[in-house]
Design an enzyme around this catalytic site. Structure first.
Site, PDB file in Angstrom:
ATOM      1  N   LYS A 160      49.976 -39.641  38.214  1.00 52.86           N
ATOM      2  CA  LYS A 160      49.768 -39.231  36.902  1.00 52.86           C
ATOM      3  C   LYS A 160      49.789 -40.262  35.527  1.00 52.86           C
ATOM      4  CE  LYS A 160      49.411 -34.903  38.054  1.00 52.86           C
ATOM      5  NZ  LYS A 160      48.085 -34.117  38.012  1.00 52.86           N
ATOM      6  N   TYR A 214      52.851 -38.641  43.224  1.00 54.61           N
ATOM      7  CA  TYR A 214      52.160 -37.601  42.318  1.00 54.61           C
ATOM      8  C   TYR A 214      52.514 -38.021  40.785  1.00 54.61           C
ATOM      9  CZ  TYR A 214      51.950 -33.050  40.033  1.00 54.61           C
ATOM     10  OH  TYR A 214      51.376 -32.091  39.110  1.00 54.61           O
ATOM     11  N   GLY A 225      43.654 -23.295  42.934  1.00 51.67           N
ATOM     12  CA  GLY A 225      44.861 -23.639  42.803  1.00 51.67           C
ATOM     13  C   GLY A 225      45.639 -22.617  41.883  1.00 51.67           C
ATOM     14  N   GLN A 226      46.800 -22.952  41.620  1.00 45.23           N
ATOM     15  CA  GLN A 226      47.830 -21.970  40.701  1.00 45.23           C
ATOM     16  C   GLN A 226      47.009 -21.858  39.284  1.00 45.23           C
ATOM     17  OE1 GLN A 226      51.466 -23.595  39.460  1.00 45.23           O
ATOM     18  NE2 GLN A 226      52.386 -21.434  39.229  1.00 45.23           N
TER      19      GLN A 226
HETATM   20  C1  VAH Z   1      55.069 -29.747  40.923  1.00 43.34           C
HETATM   21  N1  VAH Z   1      54.313 -27.779  39.918  1.00 43.34           N
HETATM   22  O1  VAH Z   1      56.059 -29.120  40.979  1.00 43.34           O
HETATM   23  C2  VAH Z   1      54.160 -29.147  40.096  1.00 43.34           C
HETATM   24  C3  VAH Z   1      54.370 -29.806  38.416  1.00 43.34           C
HETATM   25  C4  VAH Z   1      56.172 -30.186  36.783  1.00 43.34           C
HETATM   26  C5  VAH Z   1      55.772 -29.824  38.154  1.00 43.34           C
HETATM   27  O2  VAH Z   1      53.691 -30.915  38.158  1.00 43.34           O
HETATM   28  O3  VAH Z   1      54.686 -30.741  41.603  1.00 43.34           O
END
Ligand code: VAH
Length: 320
Positions: free
Chosen positions: A152, A148, A16-17
């Site tokens: 978190k 997402y 990944g990145q």
């Molecule tokens: C996203 N690059 O865009 C990730 C990151 C704060 C953004 O968590 O989902």
């Protein structure tokens, strides 16, 4: 909580990145024989294969995680495997499976095998629109509106639980958008800030998927790597936050980034056609208060917008 420095390191999400660049820094610091790159399937680059060992590990399969930690005698795990915000909204079930089940598997294996130190990537996506958006504090309400972001928040609470209940030395950062030149964007809302560089170099024009006045907190990859290693190297006694640390860097509007690129590529033009990711961006902080990270373990970013833009264009121009 142990203070043993890392010796045998497993990095999940290694293609990944962040993983694809962290691997090389860890390899330099601890020796290539002590770093195992793990990906769920994406073929690693030749460069990665020449630097470290590579293992196929699907973090949502606990047995695979356990077998990898046993096979390579792992004592430190960087758990970076994840489905990002925009991709997660297209497949919420997969996002939960990789982000949540994956984290829980890593924490359970760490507990069972007494892994000495774990890093987990949280995100500013943990915040929702009802948190203060400018200089978002470390402690405030966390009501995210993406799967997402929900992963978190839940993940931060799980890390805090495993730290307190089982004494695991788990450390975490709420990463902002990360800007880097090594890997193409992968399903994030902040991807515009990476795509724009590729398009500026290749086509001299870019259609941005957020409004020109959209402000998001960002961090250039060298600063991201530095923060991650600095947090993991800090003495355990300094780590007072076991959910996840706010990590700020630089904040700018999409238009400010386009204008900074224009200083190097005068013919570059950018237009703005917001899509579904605008609503996600509007729910996130515009900037962060990362005082705890600065005070407790010495965090300090170095790249500003001008320096980051210049370095990105230099690195990408050579590659593209
Ligand atoms: C996203 N690059 O865009 C990730 C990151 C704060 C953004 O968590 O989902």
């Amino acid at each position: 909580m142990s203070n043993k420095p890392s010796q045998r390191i497993l990095v999940t999400g290694a293609t990944g990145q962040i993983g694809s660049e962290l691997i090389f820094e860890l390899s330099k610091k601890y020796g290539k024989e002590n770093v195992i790159a793990a990906g769920h399937s994406r073929a690693p680059s030749e460069k990665m294969l020449s630097a470290v060992s590579y293992a196929i590990v699907d973090v949502s399969d606990k047995d695979a995680v356990s077998k990898a930690t046993a096979r390579y005698d792992i004592d430190t795990i960087y758990n970076l495997a994840g489905v990002l915000s925009a991709a997660g909204e297209k497949n919420p079930a997969l996002a939960w499976q990789v982000n949540m089940d994956g984290l829980r598997n890593v924490l359970e294996v760490a507990r069972e095998r007494n892994i000495s130190r774990i890093f987990w990537a949280s995100s500013i996506a943990a915040f929702g629109a009802n948190a203060p958006r400018v200089s978002t504090p470390q402690e405030t309400s966390l009501i995210p509106t993406t799967v997402y972001g929900i992963c978190k928040v839940a993940g931060e609470l799980l890390c805090n639980y495993y730290s307190n209940r089982y004494g695991l030395d788990i450390r975490s950062l709420r990463y902002p958008g990360i800007i880097s030149s090594e890997t193409p964007p992968g399903g994030g809302t902040t991807d515009y800030a990476v795509e724009i560089f590729y398009e500026a170099i290749k086509n001299k024009k870019y259609t941005c998927f957020v409004r020109k006045d959209t402000v998001l907190p960002m961090l250039y990859m060298p600063d991201c790597i530095n923060a991650t290693l600095k947090l993991m190297d800090a003495d355990s006694s300094k780590i007072k936050i076991r959910t996840s640390y706010n990590l700020g860097g630089l904040s700018f509007t999409a238009e400010e980034l386009a204008n900074e690129i224009k200083k190097h590529i005068p013919e570059f033009t950018c237009d703005y056609k917001p899509d579904f990711r605008q609503k996600i961006a509007d729910s996130w902080p515009m900037s962060l208060d990362d005082t705890p990270a600065r005070e407790q373990w010495g965090w300090k970013p170095t790249y500003d917008l001008a320096a980051m833009t210049e370095d990105m264009l230099d690195k990408l121009s050579k590659r593209l």
